[in-house]
Motif scaffolding. Structure first.
Motif, PDB file in Angstrom:
ATOM      1  N   THR A   1     -24.679 -10.079   8.107  1.00 28.33           N
ATOM      2  CA  THR A   1     -24.747 -11.501   8.576  1.00 28.33           C
ATOM      3  C   THR A   1     -25.907 -11.399   9.067  1.00 28.33           C
ATOM      4  O   THR A   1     -26.696 -10.729   9.478  1.00 28.33           O
ATOM      5  N   PRO A   2     -26.488 -12.900   9.321  1.00 32.29           N
ATOM      6  CA  PRO A   2     -27.634 -13.418   9.989  1.00 32.29           C
ATOM      7  C   PRO A   2     -27.984 -12.519  11.496  1.00 32.29           C
ATOM      8  O   PRO A   2     -28.710 -12.208  11.700  1.00 32.29           O
ATOM      9  N   GLU A   3     -26.635 -12.454  11.986  1.00 34.03           N
ATOM     10  CA  GLU A   3     -26.569 -11.626  13.334  1.00 34.03           C
ATOM     11  C   GLU A   3     -27.083 -10.392  13.433  1.00 34.03           C
ATOM     12  O   GLU A   3     -27.813  -9.823  14.106  1.00 34.03           O
ATOM     13  N   ILE A   4     -26.416  -9.585  12.530  1.00 36.14           N
ATOM     14  CA  ILE A   4     -26.731  -8.057  12.181  1.00 36.14           C
ATOM     15  C   ILE A   4     -28.080  -8.162  11.789  1.00 36.14           C
ATOM     16  O   ILE A   4     -28.755  -7.177  12.158  1.00 36.14           O
ATOM     17  N   ARG A   5     -28.622  -8.794  10.880  1.00 39.90           N
ATOM     18  CA  ARG A   5     -30.071  -8.761  10.208  1.00 39.90           C
ATOM     19  C   ARG A   5     -30.944  -9.090  11.628  1.00 39.90           C
ATOM     20  O   ARG A   5     -31.883  -8.354  11.470  1.00 39.90           O
ATOM     21  N   ILE A   6     -30.758  -9.957  12.283  1.00 42.51           N
ATOM     22  CA  ILE A   6     -31.680 -10.121  13.839  1.00 42.51           C
ATOM     23  C   ILE A   6     -31.618  -9.050  14.427  1.00 42.51           C
ATOM     24  O   ILE A   6     -32.898  -8.306  14.939  1.00 42.51           O
ATOM     25  N   ILE A   7     -30.540  -8.391  14.602  1.00 40.43           N
ATOM     26  CA  ILE A   7     -30.348  -7.156  15.657  1.00 40.43           C
ATOM     27  C   ILE A   7     -31.303  -6.052  14.860  1.00 40.43           C
ATOM     28  O   ILE A   7     -31.995  -5.250  15.504  1.00 40.43           O
ATOM     29  N   THR A   8     -31.090  -5.901  13.424  1.00 42.75           N
ATOM     30  CA  THR A   8     -31.885  -4.924  12.751  1.00 42.75           C
ATOM     31  C   THR A   8     -33.301  -5.050  12.940  1.00 42.75           C
ATOM     32  O   THR A   8     -34.142  -4.235  13.014  1.00 42.75           O
ATOM     33  N   PHE A   9     -33.663  -6.271  12.622  1.00 45.34           N
ATOM     34  CA  PHE A   9     -35.007  -6.682  12.859  1.00 45.34           C
ATOM     35  C   PHE A   9     -35.763  -6.278  14.037  1.00 45.34           C
ATOM     36  O   PHE A   9     -36.928  -5.862  14.321  1.00 45.34           O
ATOM     37  N   ILE A  10     -34.808  -6.671  15.316  1.00 48.22           N
ATOM     38  CA  ILE A  10     -35.401  -6.184  16.445  1.00 48.22           C
ATOM     39  C   ILE A  10     -35.506  -4.657  16.971  1.00 48.22           C
ATOM     40  O   ILE A  10     -36.276  -4.300  17.546  1.00 48.22           O
ATOM     41  N   ILE A  11     -34.637  -4.023  16.195  1.00 51.24           N
ATOM     42  CA  ILE A  11     -34.768  -2.600  16.171  1.00 51.24           C
ATOM     43  C   ILE A  11     -35.956  -1.982  15.558  1.00 51.24           C
ATOM     44  O   ILE A  11     -36.713  -1.093  15.860  1.00 51.24           O
ATOM     45  N   LEU A  12     -36.266  -2.715  14.306  1.00 48.01           N
ATOM     46  CA  LEU A  12     -37.426  -2.438  13.835  1.00 48.01           C
ATOM     47  C   LEU A  12     -38.591  -2.879  14.395  1.00 48.01           C
ATOM     48  O   LEU A  12     -39.610  -2.057  14.623  1.00 48.01           O
ATOM     49  N   GLY A  13     -38.498  -3.782  15.212  1.00 52.23           N
ATOM     50  CA  GLY A  13     -39.492  -4.259  16.029  1.00 52.23           C
ATOM     51  C   GLY A  13     -39.948  -3.573  17.113  1.00 52.23           C
ATOM     52  O   GLY A  13     -40.959  -3.163  17.547  1.00 52.23           O
ATOM     53  N   VAL A  14     -38.942  -2.754  17.738  1.00 56.50           N
ATOM     54  CA  VAL A  14     -39.188  -1.783  18.858  1.00 56.50           C
ATOM     55  C   VAL A  14     -39.661  -0.425  18.343  1.00 56.50           C
ATOM     56  O   VAL A  14     -40.516   0.190  19.204  1.00 56.50           O
ATOM     57  N   ALA A  15     -39.314  -0.069  16.921  1.00 57.47           N
ATOM     58  CA  ALA A  15     -39.873   1.226  16.421  1.00 57.47           C
ATOM     59  C   ALA A  15     -41.380   0.604  16.174  1.00 57.47           C
ATOM     60  O   ALA A  15     -42.367   1.612  16.376  1.00 57.47           O
ATOM     61  N   PHE A  16     -41.722  -0.547  15.849  1.00 59.62           N
ATOM     62  CA  PHE A  16     -43.279  -0.967  15.612  1.00 59.62           C
ATOM     63  C   PHE A  16     -43.873  -0.990  17.010  1.00 59.62           C
ATOM     64  O   PHE A  16     -45.150  -0.320  16.932  1.00 59.62           O
ATOM     65  N   VAL A  17     -43.376  -1.432  17.965  1.00 54.32           N
ATOM     66  CA  VAL A  17     -44.150  -1.313  19.177  1.00 54.32           C
ATOM     67  C   VAL A  17     -44.539  -0.066  19.551  1.00 54.32           C
ATOM     68  O   VAL A  17     -45.326   0.373  20.156  1.00 54.32           O
ATOM     69  N   PHE A  18     -43.502   1.093  19.518  1.00 58.99           N
ATOM     70  CA  PHE A  18     -43.559   2.255  19.895  1.00 58.99           C
ATOM     71  C   PHE A  18     -44.447   2.900  19.045  1.00 58.99           C
ATOM     72  O   PHE A  18     -45.647   3.660  19.612  1.00 58.99           O
ATOM     73  N   ILE A  19     -44.901   2.841  17.683  1.00 51.21           N
ATOM     74  CA  ILE A  19     -45.804   3.127  16.885  1.00 51.21           C
ATOM     75  C   ILE A  19     -47.108   2.667  17.204  1.00 51.21           C
ATOM     76  O   ILE A  19     -48.197   3.293  17.319  1.00 51.21           O
ATOM     77  N   LEU A  20     -47.136   1.405  17.480  1.00 48.26           N
ATOM     78  CA  LEU A  20     -48.216   0.821  17.973  1.00 48.26           C
ATOM     79  C   LEU A  20     -48.921   1.373  19.159  1.00 48.26           C
ATOM     80  O   LEU A  20     -50.258   1.504  19.218  1.00 48.26           O
ATOM     81  N   ILE A  21     -48.259   1.613  20.123  1.00 46.39           N
ATOM     82  CA  ILE A  21     -48.670   2.215  21.251  1.00 46.39           C
ATOM     83  C   ILE A  21     -49.120   3.672  21.045  1.00 46.39           C
ATOM     84  O   ILE A  21     -50.212   3.980  21.749  1.00 46.39           O
ATOM     85  N   ILE A  22     -48.599   4.377  20.282  1.00 46.75           N
ATOM     86  CA  ILE A  22     -49.170   5.666  19.855  1.00 46.75           C
ATOM     87  C   ILE A  22     -50.717   5.385  19.074  1.00 46.75           C
ATOM     88  O   ILE A  22     -51.451   6.323  19.434  1.00 46.75           O
ATOM     89  N   GLN A  23     -50.614   4.505  18.254  1.00 48.04           N
ATOM     90  CA  GLN A  23     -51.937   4.150  17.343  1.00 48.04           C
ATOM     91  C   GLN A  23     -52.804   3.848  18.336  1.00 48.04           C
ATOM     92  O   GLN A  23     -54.125   4.243  18.222  1.00 48.04           O
ATOM     93  N   LEU A  24     -52.750   2.922  19.308  1.00 51.98           N
ATOM     94  CA  LEU A  24     -53.800   2.576  20.341  1.00 51.98           C
ATOM     95  C   LEU A  24     -54.123   3.731  21.121  1.00 51.98           C
ATOM     96  O   LEU A  24     -55.338   3.689  21.498  1.00 51.98           O
ATOM     97  N   ILE A  25     -53.114   4.352  21.573  1.00 55.03           N
ATOM     98  CA  ILE A  25     -53.670   5.668  22.416  1.00 55.03           C
ATOM     99  C   ILE A  25     -54.495   6.550  21.546  1.00 55.03           C
ATOM    100  O   ILE A  25     -55.800   6.869  21.876  1.00 55.03           O
ATOM    101  N   TRP A  26     -54.302   6.984  20.425  1.00 55.75           N
ATOM    102  CA  TRP A  26     -54.876   7.649  19.134  1.00 55.75           C
ATOM    103  C   TRP A  26     -56.167   6.946  19.197  1.00 55.75           C
ATOM    104  O   TRP A  26     -57.388   7.629  19.094  1.00 55.75           O
ATOM    105  N   PHE A  27     -56.529   5.602  18.865  1.00 57.38           N
ATOM    106  CA  PHE A  27     -57.672   4.850  18.677  1.00 57.38           C
ATOM    107  C   PHE A  27     -58.434   5.149  19.899  1.00 57.38           C
ATOM    108  O   PHE A  27     -59.705   5.047  19.614  1.00 57.38           O
ATOM    109  N   TYR A  28     -57.804   4.928  21.253  1.00 55.01           N
ATOM    110  CA  TYR A  28     -58.766   5.301  22.361  1.00 55.01           C
ATOM    111  C   TYR A  28     -59.556   6.563  22.465  1.00 55.01           C
ATOM    112  O   TYR A  28     -60.683   6.494  22.529  1.00 55.01           O
TER     113      TYR A  28
END
Length: 71
Positions: A35-62
């Protein structure tokens, strides 16, 4: 520095593929109808994973930038 860019492209491709799969699937692996609600929740979970990877990438870049300046 090249490895950092390759890693970023790799993660971008992975997240793009996952976003397309989440957006287009009708039923998930457990058999639940998407359903649209479940999709939004899944996209939020994917976004949290993306932010986690982004933080690691920025530390690595530093540290890569710091190492290049010292060379």
């Amino acid at each position: 520095m090249k490895l950092w860019w390759v890693a970023n492209v790799f993660w971008l491709v992975i997240f793009s593929i996952l976003a397309i799969v989440i957006g287009t699937r009708q039923v998930d692996g457990a058999g639940a109808v998407q359903t649209p609600e479940i999709r939004i929740i899944t996209f939020i979970i994917l976004g949290v994973a993306f932010v986690f990877i982004l933080i690691i990438q920025l530390i690595w870049f530093y540290f890569v930038r710091k190492r290049i300046r010292l060379s």
